[in-house]
Each structure stands twice: as C-alpha cells, then as structure tokens.
Scaffold this motif. Sequence first.
Motif, short mmCIF file in Angstrom:
data_model
loop_
_atom_site.label_atom_id
_atom_site.label_comp_id
_atom_site.label_asym_id
_atom_site.label_seq_id
_atom_site.Cartn_x
_atom_site.Cartn_y
_atom_site.Cartn_z
N ALA A 27 51.98 35.27 35.47
CA ALA A 27 51.04 35.48 34.37
C ALA A 27 51.42 34.53 33.23
O ALA A 27 52.61 34.20 33.06
N GLU A 83 51.04 33.27 28.91
CA GLU A 83 51.27 33.97 27.63
C GLU A 83 50.09 34.82 27.21
O GLU A 83 50.24 35.78 26.45
N ASN A 84 48.88 34.49 27.68
CA ASN A 84 47.69 35.26 27.32
C ASN A 84 47.46 36.46 28.24
O ASN A 84 46.46 37.17 28.09
N GLY A 85 48.35 36.67 29.18
CA GLY A 85 48.20 37.80 30.09
C GLY A 85 47.30 37.51 31.27
O GLY A 85 47.00 38.42 32.05
N GLN A 86 46.85 36.26 31.42
CA GLN A 86 46.00 35.94 32.57
C GLN A 86 46.85 35.84 33.82
O GLN A 86 47.80 35.08 33.88
N ARG A 87 46.48 36.63 34.83
CA ARG A 87 47.28 36.71 36.06
C ARG A 87 46.70 35.78 37.13
O ARG A 87 45.50 35.67 37.27
N ASP A 142 41.87 38.15 37.48
CA ASP A 142 40.94 38.90 36.61
C ASP A 142 39.54 38.91 37.21
O ASP A 142 38.84 39.92 37.18
N LEU A 182 49.99 44.50 34.21
CA LEU A 182 51.25 44.04 33.65
C LEU A 182 52.02 45.17 32.98
O LEU A 182 52.72 44.97 31.99
N ARG A 183 51.90 46.38 33.51
CA ARG A 183 52.70 47.54 33.09
C ARG A 183 53.75 47.80 34.17
O ARG A 183 53.44 47.81 35.35
N TYR A 234 57.28 35.85 34.48
CA TYR A 234 56.49 36.50 33.46
C TYR A 234 57.02 36.11 32.09
O TYR A 234 58.23 36.16 31.85
N LEU A 240 55.79 39.99 27.47
CA LEU A 240 54.44 40.26 27.98
C LEU A 240 54.39 41.60 28.73
O LEU A 240 53.41 42.32 28.64
N ILE A 241 55.45 41.93 29.47
CA ILE A 241 55.47 43.13 30.30
C ILE A 241 55.75 44.36 29.44
O ILE A 241 56.70 44.39 28.66
#
Length: 568
Positions: free
Chosen positions: A127, A129-133, A159, A191-192, A207, A211-212
């Motif tokens: 992923a 920095e913007n959380g895009q996986r 996504d 991302l949890r 990661y 972020l996580i």
Amino acid sequence: MVATVYQLSLKSGLDQLSRSGAVIVEQSADRLIAQLESYRELTDLMARHPQISALLEGRSTTERTSEFMLRTALITGTKEIHALDAIGRVQASSILEDQPQIIGADWSGRADVVAARTRRMGVYHSADENGQRSYYFARSVLRDDSTPQGYVVVKVNMDELEAEWRIDETVVTFFDPAGVGFVSNRLGLALRRDETLERVASATFDYPEGLIQQLPSYTPSVVGGVTLLNFPKGGEMPSRALAVSQDVPLIDMTARAFMDAQPAISQARLLASLSAALLSLFGLGFAIFVQSRARLADQLRLEAEANTKLEARVAKRNAQLQKAQDDLVQASKLTALGQMSAGISHELNQPISAIQNYAANAKKLIERGREPEASENLSLISEQTQRMGRIIHNLRGFARKETEPLEKVNVAEVLNASLEFASQRIKTEGVTLNVTTAPEAWVDAGQVRLQQVMVNLLSNAVDALTDCARKEITVSLSKRRDQVQLVISDTGPGLADIERAFEPFYTTKEIGASKGLGLGLSISYGIIGSFGGLLSVENLTTGGAAFTITLPALSTPEAKNDTDIASH
C-alpha cells in the motif's frame, strides 16, 4: 429444563450460523481468486509476447515497448505493466509518460521478482502513503535455453476490484500473513491489523509507517460452547460476531467472515421463555388438581375452568412454537436462496465489472485522442452486454419453456461451428481433440440452440479435464438408420452422482466465480427434448463420461429439397 432448552437451541442456531459463514467465506474466496485470475493470465501472456523479448534482447526501444504496455493496460483495465531486465531493474513501463523516473528502479529484492526468478508466478502486495492497495504478479521472460532474460510485472488496483463487494450484508475481510486486512467489503476495515492472525512483520509488505491501524477492539466470550467476538456498538462490525475463517493458500491470505450472532441468541432466549411458560402451566394444573381433591364439591367446576384456561394457553404457546419453527425453516430457505443468488450475482457481476473497466479505459483513450483503441473498448462493452443477455436468456429458458420454429439443420455443419468456437480454449488447456464426423446428417432442430448445447457439452468436457494427466476429448457424429447420434466423451473423473446430472442447480464444480449455476445440462436436456430427441450420459469403464445426443434423422434428399426451395 429451561436451561437445557436454551443451550440446545443456542447451539443449533450457532451451528447453522457457522455453516452459513463457511459458505459465504468460500464464495468470497472464489470470487476474489476469479477476479485476480484474468491478471494472472495477462502476466503469462505478456511474458511470452515478442515485444517484451525484443526489448530485453536490444531489438526494441524503451519508448516503443512502454507505449505497447500503456495500450495493453488501458484495454485490459490493468493499473500498471512493467518490464525488468535479468538483474531486476525496470527497462520499460506503462507509466513512463507520467513517471519517467521509474526507468532504472531496482526491484530485484522484491518478493514477486525473487519468486519469478525461480520460474514461478511471483505475487506481492503493498500500500502507498495514501492507503491505495495494490497486488502484483511477476513472471520471468525465458530465453531459448529456459534461463530468465528478464521479468514482467503486472500491478492491480484492489480498490477497483472490491468495489462490487460493498453491497454484501456480511462483513468479509482477507488478512495477509502480517494480520493486516488487505481486502474487505467494508472500506473502513482495509489496512486494519488483527494481532491474533499475525505470522510475519508488516514491514515484509512495505506498508508505510503509521498507515496500519488496529482492528476495532473486541473482547472474546464463550456462548453455547462457541467463542464470540464482542465489538463496540454502532461500528461496522456486528456487536456480537461469530468469526468463521478459511485459509486461501493460492493468494496466501486468510478469509474471515464476521457473522451477526445476535439473532441466534435472541431466538434461543425466546424458546427458553416459551419452555418456562409451559412448565408454569403444568405446575398450575397440578396445583388445581390437588386443591380439587380437597374440595370434592367444587371438583367439576374447578376442573372445567382449569381445563379451559389450560387449553387456551397451550394453544397460544403452540402457535408461538410453530411460528418459531416456521422462522427456522424460512431461515434455511433464505440460506439456500442466498447460495443460488450469490452464484447468479457472480455470473452477472463479472461482465458488469468488465463493462465498468472498459468504459473507464475508453474515457481515458478518448482524452488521449486514441479513438481506435476507444472503439475497441466499446466493442468489448458490447460483447459483455451480449454475454449478460445470454446469461439472462439461459435463466429465463430454465424458468419457462420457450419454443422457436424448427428448421432443417445439418448437424455436421453445426458441429464444425461449435468446434471452431471452442477450439481456442481446447488448445489453451492442452486438450487433445479426436473428431470423427459424417459429411451430412440432417435433422429438424434450431441451429442456434443446437450449437448452444454442443458448446456447453464441449466446455463441460474441458472443465472435467482440468486436473487430469491425460487430457483427451473424443467427438463422434454418425447416422444410423433413422437416427443421428452425436457422442462427446472425455478422459476425466466421470460423474459421482450420474442420476442427478440433469437436475437444475446440480453441479460438480466448485462454488463461486465463473463456475456456473448448475443450469447448463438441465437447459440442454430441455432443448434436445424440444427437438424430439434425447440427451443421455454414462460413465465409461475406461474413465471419464460420455454425453450422447440422439435426434430423429431426415433423409438427405428431403433435406436438400427443402433447402433448395428455401433458397428460391
């Protein structure tokens, strides 16, 4: 006794919930694997493409190969495509125009490239920095001596893949070996981390720091011999959840469904309350009986009143118990309906998802002034809508009998067209095809529907050979007296329950994406019957199954005369 009723009812409800969860988890895993499969196949195709080999052998330029990759990415809906040299440095990329600094990047130590170096399909996920996986596939490009001369890497945007999942009622999340929820039908759970599922450090998947986040805090509790997870109310998770998990080795993740256990608990409490009420009624009846013995004079009056009250209350309680039982039966029916509707949803979601991707790509192509490529995407959209139409037509054909005018048809010509239609897949799967056919075999039938049956039988035969060492399909068309007979046989495992072969929704294939609804053979049986013929099946003693289509034959002169009249 009341406690026993509560425990038994609760255990039954939780067991049913666990079975439903197992079905949901398996279907979700199949759906994700099916979505990723097309990108896995694209990686194999690109690794064998002459343009990639030309770049790695110095016969093409970075700019020309990058342009080819960009066109391929736009047409297929792939996020990015990269070509690496034997060391693992990027030599060409579909994002060269936007990110020219990508050329020369060293990916030699990344897990997917390391795996591809051993001639395996490498996979990796991460992923930004913007959380895009993103999910990656990597495959080596081989020289003539089977040594790697470079690598192809395909990047998938997760996504977009999981967008169609958001309408699912049950919360389903896929956790990677680091215990991080990488794919979920709830965006807030992506991302949890669940520390109980952590097997490796999250740094393994690159990661970004910070972020996580942790999964919503929960406390476990044992109810009815089953461990439930208690989450805070008002969140995305059920307040009391039964977690049903299944390992998915193909993508190295653990699928987990969080089933809402509160309805099962409430139902157990209701049944326990009804049992307590019935016990109270029986106690009351006994007390009345003892009192009536002491007052012999009032015996008949008291007994009549007590019986009247008791019967009324018992009738009311019985009605409540019957309603509870009906609710349980309805829940079972809804579970079965859910399994079937999930299959139908998968069949339609695939072309819908493809249409979304092609439409988005067409928009990008038009913005870039590439109208011919955009036209190709629009053609692909048309093909997908036709595919949806065929799926709905099959379901409608199963729901009610449809009739179409019959015509004189040469089965040999229909067979040749069907073999040509299925030839690409037969060749891709490495299947040997043996065909014996008569030049003319005329019958009264519908040409399109007859071809539909043949293509379905050929497709089923290829499916049956997936895990077989010997892959052969034999097709024989013959005319015997007043009958035309077509036999399609394979060397697969055969049918375990051959008596149910033509039942609706019966299938030996796995549940899930692209595996079908179990309607193909049932619809084919009805189509051949509408022609006055018979579709039958038998398991061969040498292994495999043989499907036989038998139709009343027309004499060749009669068929030719009718054809000549129609042409005039």
